[in-house]
Design a protein around this motif. Structure first.
Motif, PDB file in Angstrom:
ATOM      1  N   GLU A   1      15.387   0.763  -8.427  1.00  0.00           N
ATOM      2  CA  GLU A   1      15.056  -0.221  -7.392  1.00  0.00           C
ATOM      3  C   GLU A   1      14.122   0.395  -6.355  1.00  0.00           C
ATOM      4  O   GLU A   1      14.282   1.563  -5.993  1.00  0.00           O
ATOM      5  N   PRO A   2      13.168  -0.393  -5.861  1.00  0.00           N
ATOM      6  CA  PRO A   2      12.327   0.115  -4.774  1.00  0.00           C
ATOM      7  C   PRO A   2      13.141   0.234  -3.489  1.00  0.00           C
ATOM      8  O   PRO A   2      14.254  -0.300  -3.395  1.00  0.00           O
ATOM      9  N   GLU A   3      12.587   0.934  -2.522  1.00  0.00           N
ATOM     10  CA  GLU A   3      13.224   1.059  -1.208  1.00  0.00           C
ATOM     11  C   GLU A   3      13.605  -0.334  -0.697  1.00  0.00           C
ATOM     12  O   GLU A   3      12.786  -1.252  -0.738  1.00  0.00           O
TER      13      GLU A   3
ATOM     14  N   LEU B   1       8.476 -18.316 -22.388  1.00  0.00           N
ATOM     15  CA  LEU B   1       9.627 -19.176 -22.128  1.00  0.00           C
ATOM     16  C   LEU B   1       9.150 -20.612 -22.348  1.00  0.00           C
ATOM     17  O   LEU B   1       8.432 -21.168 -21.507  1.00  0.00           O
ATOM     18  N   ILE B   2       9.525 -21.187 -23.488  1.00  0.00           N
ATOM     19  CA  ILE B   2       8.960 -22.485 -23.886  1.00  0.00           C
ATOM     20  C   ILE B   2       9.371 -23.573 -22.894  1.00  0.00           C
ATOM     21  O   ILE B   2      10.559 -23.792 -22.665  1.00  0.00           O
ATOM     22  N   GLY B   3       8.378 -24.241 -22.302  1.00  0.00           N
ATOM     23  CA  GLY B   3       8.657 -25.350 -21.396  1.00  0.00           C
ATOM     24  C   GLY B   3       8.814 -24.953 -19.945  1.00  0.00           C
ATOM     25  O   GLY B   3       9.173 -25.789 -19.111  1.00  0.00           O
ATOM     26  N   GLU B   4       8.546 -23.690 -19.628  1.00  0.00           N
ATOM     27  CA  GLU B   4       8.687 -23.238 -18.240  1.00  0.00           C
ATOM     28  C   GLU B   4       7.593 -22.214 -17.945  1.00  0.00           C
ATOM     29  O   GLU B   4       7.380 -21.287 -18.725  1.00  0.00           O
ATOM     30  N   ILE B   5       6.909 -22.410 -16.832  1.00  0.00           N
ATOM     31  CA  ILE B   5       5.892 -21.443 -16.405  1.00  0.00           C
ATOM     32  C   ILE B   5       6.576 -20.400 -15.528  1.00  0.00           C
ATOM     33  O   ILE B   5       7.342 -20.744 -14.625  1.00  0.00           O
ATOM     34  N   MET B   6       6.315 -19.126 -15.822  1.00  0.00           N
ATOM     35  CA  MET B   6       6.985 -18.068 -15.062  1.00  0.00           C
ATOM     36  C   MET B   6       6.371 -17.971 -13.664  1.00  0.00           C
ATOM     37  O   MET B   6       5.163 -17.805 -13.509  1.00  0.00           O
ATOM     38  N   ASP B   7       7.233 -18.073 -12.642  1.00  0.00           N
ATOM     39  CA  ASP B   7       6.742 -18.112 -11.259  1.00  0.00           C
ATOM     40  C   ASP B   7       6.109 -16.787 -10.845  1.00  0.00           C
ATOM     41  O   ASP B   7       5.047 -16.766 -10.234  1.00  0.00           O
ATOM     42  N   ARG B   8       6.814 -15.694 -11.152  1.00  0.00           N
ATOM     43  CA  ARG B   8       6.320 -14.363 -10.775  1.00  0.00           C
ATOM     44  C   ARG B   8       6.547 -13.397 -11.937  1.00  0.00           C
ATOM     45  O   ARG B   8       7.620 -13.404 -12.542  1.00  0.00           O
ATOM     46  N   VAL B   9       5.542 -12.568 -12.190  1.00  0.00           N
ATOM     47  CA  VAL B   9       5.637 -11.576 -13.260  1.00  0.00           C
ATOM     48  C   VAL B   9       5.147 -10.233 -12.734  1.00  0.00           C
ATOM     49  O   VAL B   9       4.072 -10.153 -12.130  1.00  0.00           O
ATOM     50  N   TYR B  10       5.948  -9.208 -12.956  1.00  0.00           N
ATOM     51  CA  TYR B  10       5.515  -7.840 -12.658  1.00  0.00           C
ATOM     52  C   TYR B  10       5.075  -7.215 -13.974  1.00  0.00           C
ATOM     53  O   TYR B  10       5.915  -6.743 -14.752  1.00  0.00           O
ATOM     54  N   PRO B  11       3.760  -7.235 -14.244  1.00  0.00           N
ATOM     55  CA  PRO B  11       3.292  -6.699 -15.529  1.00  0.00           C
ATOM     56  C   PRO B  11       3.658  -5.225 -15.652  1.00  0.00           C
ATOM     57  O   PRO B  11       3.568  -4.474 -14.680  1.00  0.00           O
ATOM     58  N   ASN B  12       4.076  -4.838 -16.835  1.00  0.00           N
ATOM     59  CA  ASN B  12       4.502  -3.458 -17.102  1.00  0.00           C
ATOM     60  C   ASN B  12       5.603  -3.002 -16.151  1.00  0.00           C
ATOM     61  O   ASN B  12       5.813  -1.802 -15.968  1.00  0.00           O
ATOM     62  N   ALA B  13       6.296  -3.971 -15.545  1.00  0.00           N
ATOM     63  CA  ALA B  13       7.407  -3.668 -14.633  1.00  0.00           C
ATOM     64  C   ALA B  13       6.973  -2.769 -13.485  1.00  0.00           C
ATOM     65  O   ALA B  13       7.755  -1.959 -12.994  1.00  0.00           O
ATOM     66  N   ALA B  14       5.717  -2.909 -13.069  1.00  0.00           N
ATOM     67  CA  ALA B  14       5.202  -2.123 -11.942  1.00  0.00           C
ATOM     68  C   ALA B  14       5.675  -2.789 -10.650  1.00  0.00           C
ATOM     69  O   ALA B  14       4.988  -3.627 -10.068  1.00  0.00           O
ATOM     70  N   LEU B  15       6.868  -2.400 -10.198  1.00  0.00           N
ATOM     71  CA  LEU B  15       7.527  -3.132  -9.110  1.00  0.00           C
ATOM     72  C   LEU B  15       6.916  -2.858  -7.747  1.00  0.00           C
ATOM     73  O   LEU B  15       7.224  -3.553  -6.782  1.00  0.00           O
TER      74      LEU B  15
END
Ligand SMILES: [Cu+2]
Length: 333
Positions: free
Chosen positions: A164-166, A248-262
């Protein structure tokens, strides 16, 4: 005439959504998607004691057929590990006395040679420990790296560790833990699936697993939310070989952290996310319309081979957002 492939996909989703638990006596290998620790609350860095055990066991892979899995702690994926940046981890890997193989662990969250792989190689009945400090926030894959590493991963030895980040991540209503992997097997004709090293070397999977099994997170193991809830998905690919096209069929992802770069800003309104083997992503979404939603690898042949999970959203309908009915459903005439 063969059914249209999309009709088959819809039928698979419908089947999976209503399906009862696998009707097989084989042990359940699937780790449930809600099996992860709550967000951390400690304000200052702490030390975590983590004990993992390499366990080789039979589990239900597909349609009542069993497979000899190699696992961390008896399920695939292994336990979701959760620490905060700056924390120290004292990790012990034990190898069960009845194992046939050596095992170890390489965590991508580790800064140091082999990610811990070199200092955790254990024969059956042995254990080994090492310490590391979590230097960088992110969602990281861990896996067995004992030779042949691709074989150990294909057989189920992978998991995720969240650093987890700070200050932690923003609170959400639901968090889910899902990993995709490939299995390379052939049927022995007696209800068992046996690993097939030729398939593995050719990178030609016989099955795709969601949390360890074909369509592992469907039926009574589906994920469940309410319309309007905020949800966060921690998604990783154990592989060993195939990049997932998470959709995710039928749902647009609100937020995505590509490559989990948090520590970088998230992308917004994303349809499909590419996640390589040994990689992960964090995605957040809120359903506006009730229904069963399929989480798939959009390389869609893989859905027929098992790369399907279901999220059920319950709550009031929203005809302004979506209004329609199945033209062939029971009330269509
Ligand atoms: Cu191993």
């Amino acid at each position: 005439m063969r059914p249209h492939p999309l009709a088959r996909l819809a039928a698979l989703v419908a089947l999976a959504a209503g399906q009862a638990a696998a009707q097989t006596p084989a042990a359940d290998i699937v780790r449930r998607a809600d099996d992860l620790p709550a967000p951390l609350t400690a304000k200052s860095p702490r030390t975590h004691q983590v004990r993992l055990e390499a366990i080789e066991r039979d589990g239900a892979l597909s349609d009542g057929q069993t497979y000899r899995y190699w696992t961390f702690n008896g399920r695939t994926p292994g336990p979701f590990l959760r620490v905060r940046v700056g924390d120290r981890i004292e990790l012990t890997l034990a190898n069960a006395a009845d194992s046939q193989m050596m095992h170890n662990i390489d965590l991508h969250a580790v800064t140091g040679p082999g990610g811990g792989g070199g200092v955790t190689r254990v024969y059956p009945g042995e254990s080994a420990s090492f310490r590391f400090k979590a230097l960088a926030p992110g969602l990281y894959v861990y896996h067995c790296a004992e030779a042949m590493a691709a074989q150990h991963i294909a057989n189920g030895m992978y998991g995720l560790i969240l650093v987890e980040p700070e200050g932690g991540l923003p609170p959400v209503d639901h968090e889910f833990y899902v990993m995709q992997g490939e299995i390379y097997a052939e049927a022995d004709g007696e209800g068992r699936l046996i690993e097939d090293l030729d398939r593995l070397l050719e990178e030609r999977p016989s099955h795709y697993a969601m949390n360890g099994a074909v369509r592992g997170l469907t039926g009574e193991r589906r994920m469940r939310v309410r319309v309007g809830d905020t949800a966060r998905l921690y998604f990783g690919v154990g592989g060993p070989n195939k990049t997932a096209s998470l959709h995710l069929i039928g749902e647009i992802m609100d937020r995505v952290y590509p490559n989990a770069a948090l520590t970088d800003a998230p992308l917004h309104n994303v349809q499909t996310v590419s996640v390589p083997p040994g990689g992960a992503t964090v995605v957040e979404f809120t359903f506006q319309v009730p229904g069963d939603y399929a989480l798939v690898d959009h390389a869609l042949t893989r859905v027929d081979l098992g790369a399907l999970a279901v999220i059920q959203a319950e709550g009031p309908s929203s005809p302004e957002v979506f209004d329609g009915r199945d033209p062939h459903g029971p009330h269509s005439h």
